[in-house]
Design a protein around this motif. Structure first.
Motif, PDB file in Angstrom:
ATOM      1  N   ASP A  33       3.462   8.424  -2.465  1.00  0.00           N
ATOM      2  CA  ASP A  33       3.754   7.181  -1.755  1.00  0.00           C
ATOM      3  C   ASP A  33       3.441   7.383  -0.282  1.00  0.00           C
ATOM      4  O   ASP A  33       4.002   8.293   0.354  1.00  0.00           O
ATOM      5  CB  ASP A  33       5.230   6.814  -1.943  1.00  0.00           C
ATOM      6  CG  ASP A  33       5.553   5.426  -1.420  1.00  0.00           C
ATOM      7  OD1 ASP A  33       4.807   4.928  -0.552  1.00  0.00           O
ATOM      8  OD2 ASP A  33       6.546   4.838  -1.871  1.00  0.00           O
ATOM      9  N   PRO A  34       2.557   6.584   0.306  1.00  0.00           N
ATOM     10  CA  PRO A  34       2.229   6.776   1.729  1.00  0.00           C
ATOM     11  C   PRO A  34       3.433   6.606   2.649  1.00  0.00           C
ATOM     12  O   PRO A  34       3.524   7.266   3.685  1.00  0.00           O
ATOM     13  CB  PRO A  34       1.155   5.712   1.998  1.00  0.00           C
ATOM     14  CG  PRO A  34       1.270   4.736   0.880  1.00  0.00           C
ATOM     15  CD  PRO A  34       1.768   5.498  -0.292  1.00  0.00           C
ATOM     16  N   VAL A  35       4.382   5.747   2.275  1.00  0.00           N
ATOM     17  CA  VAL A  35       5.567   5.560   3.107  1.00  0.00           C
ATOM     18  C   VAL A  35       6.448   6.802   3.069  1.00  0.00           C
ATOM     19  O   VAL A  35       6.964   7.251   4.104  1.00  0.00           O
ATOM     20  CB  VAL A  35       6.345   4.310   2.645  1.00  0.00           C
ATOM     21  CG1 VAL A  35       7.670   4.206   3.392  1.00  0.00           C
ATOM     22  CG2 VAL A  35       5.519   3.058   2.859  1.00  0.00           C
ATOM     23  N   LEU A  36       6.620   7.386   1.887  1.00  0.00           N
ATOM     24  CA  LEU A  36       7.404   8.618   1.775  1.00  0.00           C
ATOM     25  C   LEU A  36       6.731   9.768   2.524  1.00  0.00           C
ATOM     26  O   LEU A  36       7.410  10.600   3.137  1.00  0.00           O
ATOM     27  CB  LEU A  36       7.599   8.990   0.308  1.00  0.00           C
ATOM     28  CG  LEU A  36       8.445   8.016  -0.534  1.00  0.00           C
ATOM     29  CD1 LEU A  36       8.522   8.495  -1.977  1.00  0.00           C
ATOM     30  CD2 LEU A  36       9.835   7.862   0.058  1.00  0.00           C
ATOM     31  N   LEU A  54       9.470  -0.773   5.762  1.00  0.00           N
ATOM     32  CA  LEU A  54       8.312  -0.037   6.282  1.00  0.00           C
ATOM     33  C   LEU A  54       7.037  -0.442   5.558  1.00  0.00           C
ATOM     34  O   LEU A  54       5.979  -0.620   6.191  1.00  0.00           O
ATOM     35  CB  LEU A  54       8.540   1.469   6.127  1.00  0.00           C
ATOM     36  CG  LEU A  54       9.367   2.169   7.205  1.00  0.00           C
ATOM     37  CD1 LEU A  54       9.581   3.619   6.845  1.00  0.00           C
ATOM     38  CD2 LEU A  54       8.681   2.050   8.558  1.00  0.00           C
ATOM     39  N   ARG A  55       7.097  -0.578   4.255  1.00  0.00           N
ATOM     40  CA  ARG A  55       5.922  -1.024   3.500  1.00  0.00           C
ATOM     41  C   ARG A  55       5.469  -2.401   3.965  1.00  0.00           C
ATOM     42  O   ARG A  55       4.273  -2.668   4.089  1.00  0.00           O
ATOM     43  CB  ARG A  55       6.235  -1.044   2.006  1.00  0.00           C
ATOM     44  CG  ARG A  55       6.444   0.326   1.386  1.00  0.00           C
ATOM     45  CD  ARG A  55       6.516   0.248  -0.129  1.00  0.00           C
ATOM     46  NE  ARG A  55       6.735   1.567  -0.708  1.00  0.00           N
ATOM     47  CZ  ARG A  55       7.933   2.068  -0.964  1.00  0.00           C
ATOM     48  NH1 ARG A  55       9.024   1.345  -0.709  1.00  0.00           N
ATOM     49  NH2 ARG A  55       8.053   3.281  -1.494  1.00  0.00           N
ATOM     50  N   ARG A  56       6.441  -3.281   4.211  1.00  0.00           N
ATOM     51  CA  ARG A  56       6.111  -4.623   4.660  1.00  0.00           C
ATOM     52  C   ARG A  56       5.521  -4.602   6.071  1.00  0.00           C
ATOM     53  O   ARG A  56       4.591  -5.347   6.382  1.00  0.00           O
ATOM     54  CB  ARG A  56       7.368  -5.504   4.615  1.00  0.00           C
ATOM     55  CG  ARG A  56       7.091  -6.991   4.776  1.00  0.00           C
ATOM     56  CD  ARG A  56       8.355  -7.813   4.650  1.00  0.00           C
ATOM     57  NE  ARG A  56       8.998  -7.601   3.355  1.00  0.00           N
ATOM     58  CZ  ARG A  56      10.133  -6.924   3.169  1.00  0.00           C
ATOM     59  NH1 ARG A  56      10.752  -6.369   4.215  1.00  0.00           N
ATOM     60  NH2 ARG A  56      10.646  -6.780   1.966  1.00  0.00           N
ATOM     61  N   ALA A  57       6.046  -3.713   6.928  1.00  0.00           N
ATOM     62  CA  ALA A  57       5.554  -3.630   8.304  1.00  0.00           C
ATOM     63  C   ALA A  57       4.110  -3.145   8.360  1.00  0.00           C
ATOM     64  O   ALA A  57       3.323  -3.587   9.207  1.00  0.00           O
ATOM     65  CB  ALA A  57       6.460  -2.710   9.121  1.00  0.00           C
ATOM     66  N   ASP A  61       2.703  -3.956   1.056  1.00  0.00           N
ATOM     67  CA  ASP A  61       3.230  -4.763  -0.033  1.00  0.00           C
ATOM     68  C   ASP A  61       2.273  -5.857  -0.479  1.00  0.00           C
ATOM     69  O   ASP A  61       2.524  -6.547  -1.458  1.00  0.00           O
ATOM     70  CB  ASP A  61       4.561  -5.404   0.389  1.00  0.00           C
ATOM     71  CG  ASP A  61       4.391  -6.306   1.615  1.00  0.00           C
ATOM     72  OD1 ASP A  61       3.503  -6.002   2.453  1.00  0.00           O
ATOM     73  OD2 ASP A  61       5.128  -7.301   1.733  1.00  0.00           O
ATOM     74  N   ARG A  62       1.163  -5.985   0.252  1.00  0.00           N
ATOM     75  CA  ARG A  62       0.194  -7.031  -0.081  1.00  0.00           C
ATOM     76  C   ARG A  62      -0.780  -6.549  -1.148  1.00  0.00           C
ATOM     77  O   ARG A  62      -0.907  -5.343  -1.381  1.00  0.00           O
ATOM     78  CB  ARG A  62      -0.565  -7.457   1.187  1.00  0.00           C
ATOM     79  CG  ARG A  62       0.298  -8.247   2.160  1.00  0.00           C
ATOM     80  CD  ARG A  62      -0.435  -8.551   3.442  1.00  0.00           C
ATOM     81  NE  ARG A  62      -0.622  -7.353   4.255  1.00  0.00           N
ATOM     82  CZ  ARG A  62      -1.208  -7.358   5.451  1.00  0.00           C
ATOM     83  NH1 ARG A  62      -1.684  -8.479   5.947  1.00  0.00           N
ATOM     84  NH2 ARG A  62      -1.329  -6.237   6.127  1.00  0.00           N
ATOM     85  N   VAL A  66      -6.562  -7.639  -0.289  1.00  0.00           N
ATOM     86  CA  VAL A  66      -6.167  -8.113   1.035  1.00  0.00           C
ATOM     87  C   VAL A  66      -6.030  -6.926   1.999  1.00  0.00           C
ATOM     88  O   VAL A  66      -6.475  -6.981   3.154  1.00  0.00           O
ATOM     89  CB  VAL A  66      -4.856  -8.911   0.949  1.00  0.00           C
ATOM     90  CG1 VAL A  66      -4.392  -9.325   2.347  1.00  0.00           C
ATOM     91  CG2 VAL A  66      -5.033 -10.136   0.063  1.00  0.00           C
ATOM     92  N   GLN A  67      -5.410  -5.840   1.522  1.00  0.00           N
ATOM     93  CA  GLN A  67      -5.278  -4.655   2.366  1.00  0.00           C
ATOM     94  C   GLN A  67      -6.640  -4.097   2.757  1.00  0.00           C
ATOM     95  O   GLN A  67      -6.853  -3.669   3.903  1.00  0.00           O
ATOM     96  CB  GLN A  67      -4.473  -3.586   1.628  1.00  0.00           C
ATOM     97  CG  GLN A  67      -3.028  -3.939   1.381  1.00  0.00           C
ATOM     98  CD  GLN A  67      -2.274  -2.789   0.749  1.00  0.00           C
ATOM     99  OE1 GLN A  67      -2.485  -1.631   1.111  1.00  0.00           O
ATOM    100  NE2 GLN A  67      -1.406  -3.092  -0.213  1.00  0.00           N
TER     101      GLN A  67
END
Length: 256
Positions: A33-36, A54-57, A61-62, A66-67
């Motif tokens: 997980d990139p956030v972890l 953090l994922r949303r920031a 989460d998109r 789109v990312q």
């Protein structure tokens, strides 16, 4: 010529698009997980809601398409994002470190050319002699010896035992001697082998025999006629090796 160069530049567009697509896809195919990875060891003390924030920031989460297009749009604007380690802009981090890498690469390429081209030319001219055999052995050594190992050996000999050169650091030309030789020696092996093969092929051409028949000296024939015409594949290999040195300089910089 302009038309050819324009066509080649336009051909880079789908290549760059494919590279960015593959790199982006690999970041999601790779486990983890990139956030972890971003929060590191402190992830255990962070709630699931905070991780989701953090994922949303960061827009994780998109949907993936789109990312990806957001990523391409940022890259075109020169925004490469923020470093996970230093929390600084990536473009700024590259700007701080790339001059040292480029300097080492240029010096390493100079060493590779200074060793590889003369070695390949001599091996081709004196084919099947002790000079040729020595050049082949040296080329095999350059291909076989890892950069980090040769770097450590250089440090032991010229820094710890002889005290001639500094073991690490940057600032003077003395700091560049050992890392430039370590990174350039491996590339010189490839350049020497290509130069030797190209020179041998060129020396067999009819115009070289004609130059000898006209009474031209061996040095003039070898340098002016054979060597100049044998350079084309060598230049191609030098370009490829330069890109390889830019990547290999990271390991060399770590050692020194």
């Amino acid at each position: 010529m302009v038309r050819y160069i324009t066509g080649r530049l336009l051909g880079l567009v789908p290549v760059l698009f494919g590279v960015t697509l593959v790199v982006f896809a690999l970041t999601w195919v790779t486990p983890g997980d990139p956030v972890l990875a971003m929060v590191g060891e402190s992830a255990q003390g962070i709630s699931a809601e905070a991780l989701e924030d953090l994922r949303r920031a960061y827009g994780l989460d998109r949907p993936l398409p789109v990312q990806y297009f957001d990523y391409i749009a940022d890259v075109l604007r020169g925004d490469l994002g923020e470093s996970v380690r230093s929390r600084q802009p990536v473009i700024q981090e590259i700007g701080l470190r790339f001059p040292a890498t480029l300097q080492l690469t240029l010096w390493g390429m100079a060493v590779a050319l200074a060793i590889g081209i003369p070695l390949g030319v001599l091996a081709a001219i004196y084919r099947r002699t002790i000079v040729d055999y020595a050049a082949v052995i040296l080329a095999l050594a350059g291909v076989s010896i890892p950069v980090f190992w040769s770097g450590l050996i250089l440090m032991i000999i010229f820094s710890l035992q002889l005290g001639w050169l500094p073991a690490s650091g940057r600032g003077t030309w003395q700091h560049l001697v050992m890392p430039a030789f370590a990174i350039g020696f491996s590339s010189s092996a490839f350049i020497a082998r290509i130069t030797r093969s190209s020179m041998i092929e060129t020396l067999r051409q009819d115009y070289v025999r004609t130059a000898h028949a006209k009474g031209a000296t061996a040095a003039r024939v070898n340098i002016r006629h054979a060597f100049r015409n044998a350079l084309l594949p060598v230049v191609t290999v030098v370009g490829l090796q330069f890109g390889g040195l830019l990547g290999g300089a990271v390991l060399t910089e770590t050692v020194f």
